[in-house]
Design a protein around this motif. Structure first.
Motif, PDB file in Angstrom:
ATOM      1  N   VAL A 234       0.842  -1.198   0.000  1.00 31.13           N
ATOM      2  CA  VAL A 234       0.000   0.000   0.000  1.00 31.13           C
ATOM      3  C   VAL A 234       0.878   1.248   0.000  1.00 31.13           C
ATOM      4  CG1 VAL A 234      -1.587   1.348   1.419  1.00 31.13           C
ATOM      5  CG2 VAL A 234      -1.993  -1.079   1.087  1.00 31.13           C
ATOM      6  N   ASN A 235       0.547   2.209  -0.871  1.00 23.94           N
ATOM      7  CA  ASN A 235       1.315   3.446  -0.918  1.00 23.94           C
ATOM      8  C   ASN A 235       0.890   4.428   0.173  1.00 23.94           C
ATOM      9  OD1 ASN A 235       2.928   2.778  -3.155  1.00 23.94           O
ATOM     10  ND2 ASN A 235       1.261   3.287  -4.559  1.00 23.94           N
ATOM     11  N   GLU A 236      -0.415   4.556   0.379  1.00 24.28           N
ATOM     12  CA  GLU A 236      -0.941   5.558   1.317  1.00 24.28           C
ATOM     13  C   GLU A 236      -1.022   4.983   2.731  1.00 24.28           C
ATOM     14  OE1 GLU A 236      -1.424   8.605   0.793  1.00 24.28           O
ATOM     15  OE2 GLU A 236      -1.450   8.809  -1.380  1.00 24.28           O
ATOM     16  N   LYS A 237       0.141   4.681   3.288  1.00 23.36           N
ATOM     17  CA  LYS A 237       0.154   4.037   4.614  1.00 23.36           C
ATOM     18  C   LYS A 237      -0.448   4.916   5.703  1.00 23.36           C
ATOM     19  CE  LYS A 237       3.979   0.789   3.850  1.00 23.36           C
ATOM     20  NZ  LYS A 237       4.103   0.955   2.394  1.00 23.36           N
ATOM     21  N   LEU A 238      -0.218   6.227   5.614  1.00 21.67           N
ATOM     22  CA  LEU A 238      -0.747   7.116   6.646  1.00 21.67           C
ATOM     23  C   LEU A 238      -2.275   7.109   6.636  1.00 21.67           C
ATOM     24  CD1 LEU A 238      -0.110   9.136   8.879  1.00 21.67           C
ATOM     25  CD2 LEU A 238      -0.108  10.944   7.150  1.00 21.67           C
ATOM     26  N   HIS A 239      -2.868   7.085   5.449  1.00 24.24           N
ATOM     27  CA  HIS A 239      -4.332   7.055   5.361  1.00 24.24           C
ATOM     28  C   HIS A 239      -4.882   5.710   5.836  1.00 24.24           C
ATOM     29  CE1 HIS A 239      -5.170  10.963   3.712  1.00 24.24           C
ATOM     30  NE2 HIS A 239      -4.242  10.810   2.788  1.00 24.24           N
ATOM     31  N   VAL A 240      -4.147   4.640   5.595  1.00 26.79           N
ATOM     32  CA  VAL A 240      -4.591   3.337   6.113  1.00 26.79           C
ATOM     33  C   VAL A 240      -4.594   3.363   7.640  1.00 26.79           C
ATOM     34  CG1 VAL A 240      -4.160   0.850   6.186  1.00 26.79           C
ATOM     35  CG2 VAL A 240      -3.694   2.115   4.093  1.00 26.79           C
ATOM     36  N   VAL A 241      -3.509   3.879   8.220  1.00 29.58           N
ATOM     37  CA  VAL A 241      -3.421   3.963   9.685  1.00 29.58           C
ATOM     38  C   VAL A 241      -4.553   4.831  10.233  1.00 29.58           C
ATOM     39  CG1 VAL A 241      -2.039   4.830  11.617  1.00 29.58           C
ATOM     40  CG2 VAL A 241      -0.942   3.527   9.798  1.00 29.58           C
TER      41      VAL A 241
END
Length: 904
Positions: free
Chosen positions: A353-360
């Motif tokens: 996943v590229n958008e790790k901050l949004h996943v978190v």
């Protein structure tokens, strides 16, 4: 009849090359009647003719046209290969058109970035920072580098490049890039999301808007929209949160957005207004968020809008809808089908996943929903808490993954801060589920993890067969960065900022150039493992020791008491008022008591803190035990020994317990495993006189006292230089520094020597194996506080360098009492007391010998012991006079033998 036909064929093959050469490269590449292969063949023939005729100017410019064409037809690999070839030939032929060379360098970096080769792109763009005079390519390169770091979540580096881009743009009066870089600075500031970064972002953005409104800067409507939207978001995100200013600027942005006919920007502004009203728990949030959803957000905006809707429904206690929107958000950002409301993506999915901050962020929202469901349902309480814990476990894995992708310390610290809120929630869940073992894991994860990983790498490197040349090369690169950072702190300039960024780029390029086998000695590849609670209890505890860990934020807090046979997880009562009490407590102890009112106020505050931090349920368990405190957040800046156990008098905690400190139990255990062999007992440094600071005459007596007790190696006055310190302290069990130091939450720590200061970054590059470092200087345990990791202090620097324990100070120390404490401490060590008992008894001795104002905690509580508290088996250093006697004895023996030989 066949001869004319043959003649025609001959003429055709003779004339075709001439016809081809009469066409320009541009005409060939834009000819719609030719295939791609035909275009390549004909273009290649022309380029080869230029090359064979050494017509380099035509070759290079036409190569550039082919490179652009390759990009247009999405053949980026071919564009990159030809771009590289073009550049190499330009440089090898000493082509005299520096502007065109820089144009080709930028295009190569641009195509590498487009092709997903960000490491190569960064290296290429950094070449454009080597210039005599800045130009548009330097602006474009710094902006692209900032964008790459931003996308890769290396936000601190992104911020540095955006700032340099803005500065260069200012020097060239480039209005467009001034505005574009300002927006980059602001967006990155919101991602870093510290009080300092948000204030900086607001200041810079406000100034740029003022210049736009005064027509000093030309600004198109779409960029005016973006900068007003940004300022609204900065006010929405700031620590002290200003709803009125956030709403004002966002509504201004909406007004502009409605005139520019851009659906994507409308989605953005509707979402941002929705989020701002969401923070106010205002019903208008749903209206704006649904407007965004109705337009049909694409890309990451769908993830964000649905997550905000989940939070809106959580506020309204519509838990089913909240979960549904959270699941839509999670499914979108991970590109995974998640049909069940409890379903989570796998760890393998999250790796890509590229958008790790949004996943978190989305996982965090889901955790909030499960926790609120647990609070609202007694029947299914444990089930909902278990779902929360399962979600936290996944988020924790993802944060670890994101952190180890970064080399830069500040970017690692960004992910540590991101994890803090999650670990508090995890501890709350563990408390409700009565799972102290699981709570221990999350409390430990919230402390000094980056330091633990740094120590692990150093230990691995020192005990490995890693190439000495590589180690020296890496050390030189780090030293260069440290030197430039020190210069930048003293004198900031665009040139210094550029040189620093180039030095960091060189370091990154060096690390990325290493083989996987060698990279492990310089970069973390696996997250540090937290020590298991059972292992800690069985291997590190005895019946006379107790460890007390804390985890807290501004609203909630928990403590975990660990002894040999028990573990007690407790909730801190009135945790929301503890921070203000700690601030008051600290302000009262960093100066002497002057009046009875001072004492009464201190007693009242410190007793309240004692009740909160050491509640009645654990007091019998810790009775007669040595306490090691593992503090968190603002507790890291206060000593526990002066806490009053009774409200009526100064019944300090020190009368009941020895008290020590540790960054984390995992770090303490790991650091104690390091084998330390030193051949000398003590070295002491005291510059005494300084060029621009007040002299410290007491420090001369201080090191002479140490020398009289232990026959120490001493460096004073002009011998106490920084170079001598780094050169002559790597083989001593105890290092003692008596000097000036300076640190706070805004000043980078440094300690003074006779000729210069040593900074925290320089200590990070230092290696020693001391059993104890005593920092007899002001504020040596203070520094910038990073939530989830700790204080960036001189103490931390010495631990990073390899020290087993450090004895720093928490405030400005008094010279006279410091001398008293130091003498008593070293005398106690000489008498065989361990480090903990030696400091404990030195403080008690001071209290017994003084009264009234002189017995204030200000005088005796500043020194604290961090790290290992055990004995130091000091090696004996043979006094100089003994060596003198031995030498004289040997000379006499030699003379006698010589006389006997003559007589014989």
């Amino acid at each position: 009849m066949r001869k004319p036909c043959r003649l025609f064929t001959y003429l055709f093959f003779l004339l075709v090359p001439l016809l081809v050469s009469s066409q320009s490269i541009k005409e060939i590449l834009t000819n719609d009647e030719m295939s791609v292969e035909q275009k390549e063949i004909q273009a290649s023939e022309i380029l080869n003719s230029y090359k064979s005729n050494k017509n380099f100017d035509s070759l290079f410019h036409n190569n550039y046209e082919v490179i652009k064409w390759y990009r247009k037809i999405d053949s980026l690999d071919k564009a990159i290969a030809l771009n590289k070839e073009n550049l190499e030939l330009m440089i090898s032929s000493d082509y005299n058109d520096p502007t065109f060379i820089r144009k080709n360098i930028f295009s190569l970096g641009f195509y590498q970035n487009k092709n997903g080769n960000n490491i190569d792109a960064l290296e290429t763009f950094s070449r454009l920072l080597n210039y005599e005079e800045p130009d548009s390519y330097a602006i474009s390169a710094t902006f692209k580098m900032a964008e790459i770091y931003f996308v890769e979540r290396d936000h601190y580096k992104a911020l540095e490049y955006y700032k340099l881009c803005k500065s260069i743009s200012e020097s060239l009066n480039d209005d467009f890039n001034i505005i574009r870089a300002t927006i980059g600075i602001g967006q990155t500031s919101t991602r870093i999301n510290t009080t300092k970064s948000l204030k900086n972002g607001i200041d810079i953005t406000t100034k740029t808007i003022a210049r736009i409104e005064s027509n000093e800067l030309a600004c198109a409507p779409d960029w005016r929209f973006k900068i007003y939207k940004l300022l609204g978001n900065l006010h929405s995100d700031r620590t002290d949160y200003n709803f009125e200013l956030a709403e004002k600027h966002l509504l201004k942005a909406l007004e502009i957005a409605e005139t520019i006919d851009n659906p994507y920007e409308l989605v953005n502004i509707y979402n941002d207004l929705g989020f701002t009203y969401l923070m106010e728990k205002d019903e208008r949030a749903e209206s704006y968020l649904m407007k965004a959803l109705d337009i049909g957000p694409y890309g990451i905006m769908y993830t964000i809008v649905t997550r905000n809707l989940a939070n809106h429904h959580l506020n309204a206690e519509n838990f089913d809808q909240a979960l549904q929107y959270a699941q839509l958000s999670l499914s979108d950002v991970t590109n995974t089908e998640l049909p069940e409301i409890t379903a989570l993506p796998t760890k393998d999915v999250l790796k890509n996943v590229n958008e790790k901050l949004h996943v978190v962020s989305t996982l965090d929202t889901k955790v909030d929903i499960w926790i609120e469901l647990a609070h609202s349902s007694q029947q299914k309480k444990d089930y909902y808490f278990e779902q929360a814990l399962k979600t936290i476990e996944l988020a924790d894995d993802l944060i670890d993954l994101a952190r180890i992708e970064n080399i830069d310390l500040k970017s690692k610290l960004f992910w540590r801060k991101t994890a803090t809120d999650l670990y508090i929630k995890a501890t709350e869940v563990c408390y409700d589920l009565k799972k102290p073992e699981a709570a221990f894991y999350y409390i430990e994860k919230n402390k000094a993890l980056v330091l633990l990983e740094d120590i692990a790498i150093k230990t691995l490197r020192n005990n490995s067969e890693a190439s000495k040349d590589l180690i020296e090369q890496e050390q030189l690169l780090r030293d260069k960065i440290s030197a430039l950072e020190k210069q930048k702190n003293n004198t900031n300039s665009d040139e210094l900022q550029r040189d620093l960024l180039l030095a960091k780029a060189d370091y990154d390029a060096f690390i990325n150039s290493l083989s996987t086998d060698n990279q492990i000695y310089f970069k973390t590849h696996q997250p540090a493992k937290v020590l298991a609670l059972d292992v800690f209890q069985s291997q590190y505890l005895n019946d006379k020791t107790a460890y007390l860990e804390y985890i807290l934020d501004d609203k909630d807090g928990y403590g975990l008491l660990i002894t040999k046979t028990s573990r007690t997880l407790f909730k801190i009562e009135a945790a929301d008022s503890l921070k203000s009490m700690a601030i008051t407590y600290r302000s009262l102890i960093d100066k002497p008591f002057k009046t009875k009112t001072d004492i009464e106020r201190f007693t009242r505050i410190s007793h309240k803190m004692y009740n909160a931090l050491i509640p009645s349920e654990i007091r019998d368990i810790i009775k007669d035990k040595t306490l090691t405190i593992i503090p968190d957040y603002y507790l890291q800046n206060i000593p526990f020994e002066p806490l009053c156990t009774q409200q009526k008098d100064l019944s300090y905690l020190i009368y009941d317990h020895q008290v020590n400190y540790a960054y984390s139990l995992s770090f303490l255990a790991e650091n104690n495993k390091i084998e330390r062999k030193n051949n000398n007992p003590i070295v002491a440094f005291a510059p005494i006189e300084f060029e621009s600071l007040e002299p410290l005459p007491y420090t001369e007596y201080e090191i002479s006292v140490i020398d009289s007790i232990f026959n120490a190696e001493t460096y004073s006055n002009e011998k106490a230089t920084k170079a001598n310190f780094f050169k002559h302290t790597n083989d001593y069990q105890i290092i003692h520094i008596a000097s000036h130091a300076n640190a706070s939450d805004s000043i980078s720590p440094k300690i003074s020597f006779y000729d210069d200061v040593a900074t925290l970054n320089e200590l990070y590059n230092f290696n020693n194996s001391a059993e104890l470092v005593v920092l007899s200087a002001c504020n040596t345990s203070l520094g910038e506080l990073y939530k989830g990791e700790g204080v960036m202090s001189l103490s931390r620097g010495f631990f990073n360098a390899g020290s087993k324990s450090v004895m720093p100070t928490l405030w400005e120390v008094n010279d006279r009492t410091t001398l008293n404490l130091v003498e008593s401490f070293y005398s106690n060590l000489k008498n065989g007391q361990d480090k903990s008992l030696a400091l404990h008894n030195a403080k008690l001795n001071y209290l017994e010998s003084n009264s009234l104002s002189d017995a204030s905690p200000y005088y005796w509580a500043s020194f604290v012991l961090i790290g290992d508290s055990g004995e130091i088996n000091l090696v004996e250093k043979t006094p100089l006079y003994i060596w003198g006697i031995l030498i004289i004895f040997c000379v006499l023996i030699f003379i006698l033998l010589k006389k006997n030989k003559k007589l014989g």
